[in-house]
Design a protein around this motif. Structure first.
Motif, short mmCIF file in Angstrom:
data_model
loop_
_atom_site.label_atom_id
_atom_site.label_comp_id
_atom_site.label_asym_id
_atom_site.label_seq_id
_atom_site.Cartn_x
_atom_site.Cartn_y
_atom_site.Cartn_z
N ASN A 65 -14.51 -12.83 5.17
CA ASN A 65 -14.62 -11.69 4.28
C ASN A 65 -13.77 -10.69 5.03
O ASN A 65 -13.09 -10.79 5.83
CB ASN A 65 -16.13 -11.13 4.00
N GLY A 66 -14.09 -9.34 4.61
CA GLY A 66 -13.14 -8.27 4.97
C GLY A 66 -13.48 -8.22 6.70
O GLY A 66 -12.62 -7.91 7.42
N HIS A 67 -14.68 -8.43 7.00
CA HIS A 67 -15.08 -8.19 8.41
C HIS A 67 -14.39 -9.10 9.23
O HIS A 67 -13.68 -9.03 10.30
CB HIS A 67 -16.34 -8.60 8.53
N PHE A 92 -16.41 3.06 6.56
CA PHE A 92 -15.78 1.65 6.87
C PHE A 92 -14.88 1.94 8.30
O PHE A 92 -14.76 0.78 9.06
CB PHE A 92 -14.88 1.37 5.58
N THR A 142 -8.92 3.34 1.30
CA THR A 142 -9.80 3.71 0.63
C THR A 142 -11.22 3.63 1.10
O THR A 142 -11.47 2.37 1.39
CB THR A 142 -9.88 2.94 -1.03
N THR A 144 -14.68 3.12 0.85
CA THR A 144 -15.59 2.60 -0.27
C THR A 144 -16.90 3.22 -0.33
O THR A 144 -17.55 3.24 -1.32
CB THR A 144 -15.90 1.14 -0.18
N ASP A 171 -6.83 -0.60 6.78
CA ASP A 171 -7.71 -1.49 6.06
C ASP A 171 -7.27 -0.95 4.52
O ASP A 171 -7.51 0.02 4.17
CB ASP A 171 -8.96 -1.10 6.39
N ILE A 173 -8.88 -3.01 2.20
CA ILE A 173 -9.64 -3.91 1.29
C ILE A 173 -10.22 -3.62 0.14
O ILE A 173 -10.21 -4.31 -0.86
CB ILE A 173 -11.06 -4.36 2.50
N ALA A 174 -10.34 -2.10 -0.05
CA ALA A 174 -10.95 -1.59 -1.31
C ALA A 174 -9.64 -1.25 -2.19
O ALA A 174 -10.03 -0.59 -3.19
CB ALA A 174 -11.78 -0.52 -1.21
N GLN A 196 -11.77 -10.10 -2.76
CA GLN A 196 -12.95 -10.01 -3.97
C GLN A 196 -12.79 -8.56 -4.59
O GLN A 196 -13.82 -8.25 -5.47
CB GLN A 196 -14.29 -10.21 -3.32
N LYS A 197 -11.73 -7.92 -4.38
CA LYS A 197 -11.59 -6.45 -5.15
C LYS A 197 -10.32 -6.53 -6.15
O LYS A 197 -10.36 -7.01 -7.16
CB LYS A 197 -11.95 -5.35 -4.12
C1 LIG Z 1 -12.62 -0.54 2.63
C2 LIG Z 1 -13.67 -1.61 3.21
N1 LIG Z 1 -13.37 -2.25 4.56
C3 LIG Z 1 -14.18 -3.48 4.75
C4 LIG Z 1 -15.01 -3.85 4.03
C5 LIG Z 1 -15.74 -5.19 4.33
O1 LIG Z 1 -15.58 -6.33 3.67
P1 LIG Z 1 -16.47 -7.37 3.75
O2 LIG Z 1 -17.97 -6.76 3.01
O3 LIG Z 1 -15.80 -8.37 2.69
O4 LIG Z 1 -16.89 -7.94 5.12
C6 LIG Z 1 -15.34 -3.23 2.62
C7 LIG Z 1 -16.37 -3.92 1.92
O5 LIG Z 1 -16.81 -3.30 0.97
C8 LIG Z 1 -14.55 -2.28 2.25
O6 LIG Z 1 -14.74 -1.73 1.15
#
Ligand SMILES: Cc1ncc(COP(=O)(O)O)c(C=O)c1O
Length: 397
Positions: A65-67, A92, A142, A144, A171, A173-174, A196-197
């Motif tokens: 996942n993002g982590h 985040f 962004t 989140t 990052d 991710i969002a 996933q986004k």
């Molecule tokens: C900006 C951002 N960074 C990191 C993460 C962590 O991602 P994950 O929940 O997939 O580990 C998220 C998850 O919502 C996020 O929105």
């Protein structure tokens, strides 16, 4: 009674709704992972991911996942005892910082608060005052939780102008696939996203893009580990090494379909433009709702708002009954408030709307209208947001 029967709408800020086409592409038997179609397909996926990130450099893919993406990025360029500068606009960047600390990396953080973006001038000042201790600058495009959008282009330019050689790590991710992002043109050394986004694929894959300066830092990084090491993943001689073991077979089929939709059918820039119009509809509704003094977008200035998620604050109200009403009576699931920074846990007077990925005018307007119906039903004072949102859509389309 309930009016929730029918297609449920998931309006949380990730995972975003997975398109039927993506799900159908995943619905198949397991393929051979040593030869054939799957292996032939993956280089094209890597190329398309690079198109989304606007980079000609490398991408490593992970079953994570993002982590996991955060940890992969850190471990490939840093050593224990290194120092980084973290730019926080919500929880985040602070979460990413926590992972760095657990690797034995130290940090300074500039906290810009929870409703304004990073100020590039302050970052430049911090770098000019540094005597070479800062190895990397970490931030989130962004956030989140707060729904702040940071100006990565301006930040990249400001960092470059100082002449400091810290890596710039972002990052996305969002935001990737939703918000404009040009890794190479904006001087970003490492960018991270998840499946996933904006990429419209179920949660479970993370992607780390890295440029030449990051590849150079990798050479001496002692946080590197066998699993996260990006070198074999980005340029594998043997396919099996690309994922450090068995490939995420079904995710790859889903991702292939999602990238076909995003890169080859809609086009990345058209997707950015679509997200901006849909976001403007959310903001138009939100600013009207705010006229009653109860519900308002957390970020006041439109220029600083993310196009993929909007956080709403509710003055003197718990948001849970509204979220419950939307889900149970109308079939729309809204995002919980995460708490704007690490000092707050789940915010009671907060909700979030995810407006990312596979989203069009009718599903967004349905979400906004159900929220407004919920406010009416629960006697939550609000202005007429829907007309304002309709006007944005009508004018843009
Ligand atoms: C900006 C951002 N960074 C990191 C993460 C962590 O991602 P994950 O929940 O997939 O580990 C998220 C998850 O919502 C996020 O929105």
């Amino acid at each position: 009674m309930t009016l929730a029967f029918g297609q449920q709408m998931l309006a949380i800020p990730g995972p975003s709704p997975a398109p039927e086409r993506v799900l159908r592409a995943m619905h198949r038997g397991s393929p051979n992972i040593y030869d054939g179609e799957l292996i032939d397909m993956v280089p094209g996926i890597a190329e398309d991911l690079k198109t989304v990130a606007c980079t000609r450099h490398d991408v490593a893919m992970y079953i994570a996942n993002g982590h996991g993406g955060w940890e992969a990025a850190l471990t490939n360029v840093l050593s224990r005892g290194d120092h980084v500068l973290v730019l926080a606009t919500g929880r985040f960047a602070q979460g990413w910082r926590g992972m760095a600390h657990r690797l034995g990396v130290t940090s300074d953080m500039i906290d810009f608060g929870t409703d304004v973006p990073i100020d590039p001038a302050r970052v430049a000042e911090a770098l000019r005052a540094d005597n070479g201790r800062i190895k990397a600058v970490l931030c989130v495009q962004t956030d989140t939780a707060t729904s702040i959008r940071n100006d990565i282009e301006a930040l990249g330019a400001a960092i470059r102008q100082t002449g400091h050689d810290a890596l710039f790590m972002v990052d996305c991710i969002a935001s990737m696939g939703c918000e404009p992002f040009e890794m190479d043109n904006w001087n970003v050394d490492v960018a991270i996203t998840g499946s996933q986004k904006g990429l419209m694929t179920p949660a479970g894959m993370a992607f780390v893009f890295f440029g030449p300066r990051a590849a150079q830092a990798w050479q001496s990084a002692d946080c590197r580990t066998g699993y996260w090491d990006w070198s074999l993943r980005a340029t594998p001689e043997v396919f099996y090494n690309r994922f450090c073991g068995t490939a995420p077979t079904h995710h790859l089929y889903g991702l292939r379909e999602a990238l076909t939709m995003l890169v080859h059918e809609e086009g990345v820039r058209a997707a950015w433009a679509r997200h901006r119009v849909l976001a403007r509809a959310v903001w138009a509704a939100g600013d009207k709702w705010a006229e009653s003094g109860v519900v308002r977008p957390n970020v006041r200035d439109e220029a600083n708002r993310a196009v993929s998620v909007t956080t709403f604050l509710m003055e003197g109200h718990d948001a849970a009954p509204l979220r419950d009403w939307c889900e149970k009576k109308a079939g729309v699931t809204l995002g919980i408030g995460l708490g704007l920074d690490m000092t707050q846990t789940r915010g009671a007077g907060m909700f979030r709307i995810g407006h990312m990925g596979h989203l069009n005018a009718h599903s967004l307007l349905g979400t906004l209208a159900c929220i407004e119906a919920g406010m009416k039903a629960l006697d939550i004072p609000h202005g007429d947001g829907i007309t304002a949102a309709l006007n944005v859509i009508a004018q843009a389309a």
